[in-house]
Write a protein that holds these residues in place. Structure first.
Motif: not given
Length: 250
Positions: A107-119
């Motif tokens: 769906e998007r060209h860029t995806v961020a996962l900022p914090d795996t502890a609270g995703e």
């Protein structure tokens, strides 16, 4: 890196805290070096390995990198990695059937996962990634072809390791890498086509010498052997060149 409150699900926007830019001062020089390095690589695998290795040294915050290929939106493979942990993390996406490469990158060209502890978007995957020592991720789409996807994924040990500078550099890098990847694939396909032509030419030469045939007659005999044995023409040619025999009756 915080989530933009205006963004919908899967639409993270990196935010850099005020202060000194993390963009490498010699970014243009590095990208130039990358172009020359990739141009010198002999095949697709070497090119892709050069991409992930250079990405770790170029994108701010990146500790590891990998290139993933997703077929039919479900079948995922990460053939090129900078460290073994990357393959383990991406395997977790397959095991739990969720994650950035299996979802949002379409769906998007860029995806961020900022914090795996609270995703909240991919909780099962995020938990597995955290167990493997990954604190945050940043993914860039390299290509989408129908239901197939190529992505450059960056990984960090700490949460919120990727900021706005990381995204800006990463986008430049991914665009650069996508062109290099396409070029390498074209070169590989061209080389395969030339090798195939040469192989069939050698096989034709053997038949022409042995049976005093014309080039057209020799090729027709190869086609007949292929049809008779239900075997690809290139495999018939390879067998003939290796064994000196043609797998056909008469």
């Amino acid at each position: 890196m915080a989530t933009d409150p205006r963004a919908g699900p899967g639409e993270d926007t990196a935010r850099e805290a005020p202060g000194r830019s993390r963009i490498p001062a010699d970014l243009a020089e590095r990208l130039g070096d990358l172009a020359r390095y990739l141009e010198s690589r002999a095949d697709v695998t070497a090119t892709l390995q050069g991409i992930v290795d250079t990405a770790v040294d170029t994108v701010p915050g990146a500790a590891y990198a990998g290139i993933s290929v997703v077929a039919r939106r479900r079948l995922m493979d990460t053939p090129i990695v900078s460290a073994a942990v990357v393959a383990e993390v991406d395997r977790a996406q397959i095991d739990v059937e969720q994650g950035p490469c299996l979802d949002a990158l379409y769906e998007r060209h860029t995806v961020a996962l900022p914090d795996t502890a609270g995703e909240p978007r991919w909780p099962r995957f995020a938990a597995r990634a955290a167990e493997l020592g990954i604190g945050s991720m940043l993914s860039f789409q390299l290509y989408v072809l129908r239901d197939d996807l190529g992505a450059l994924n960056l990984y960090a040990r700490t949460p919120r390791a990727f900021g706005a500078d990381s995204e800006r550099v990463g986008r430049l890098f991914a665009a650069h890498a996508g062109v290099a990847m396409a070029t390498a694939q074209q070169v590989s396909q061209l080389k395969h086509a030339i090798d195939t032509r040469d192989l069939i030419g050698q096989a034709k030469g053997i038949l022409m010498e042995r049976y005093k045939l014309t080039a057209d007659q020799a090729f027709a005999l190869l086609v007949r052997a292929s049809q008779h044995s239900n075997t690809k023409l290139t495999e018939i040619a390879f067998y003939l060149c290796r064994s000196g025999e043609l797998p056909i009756d008469g």
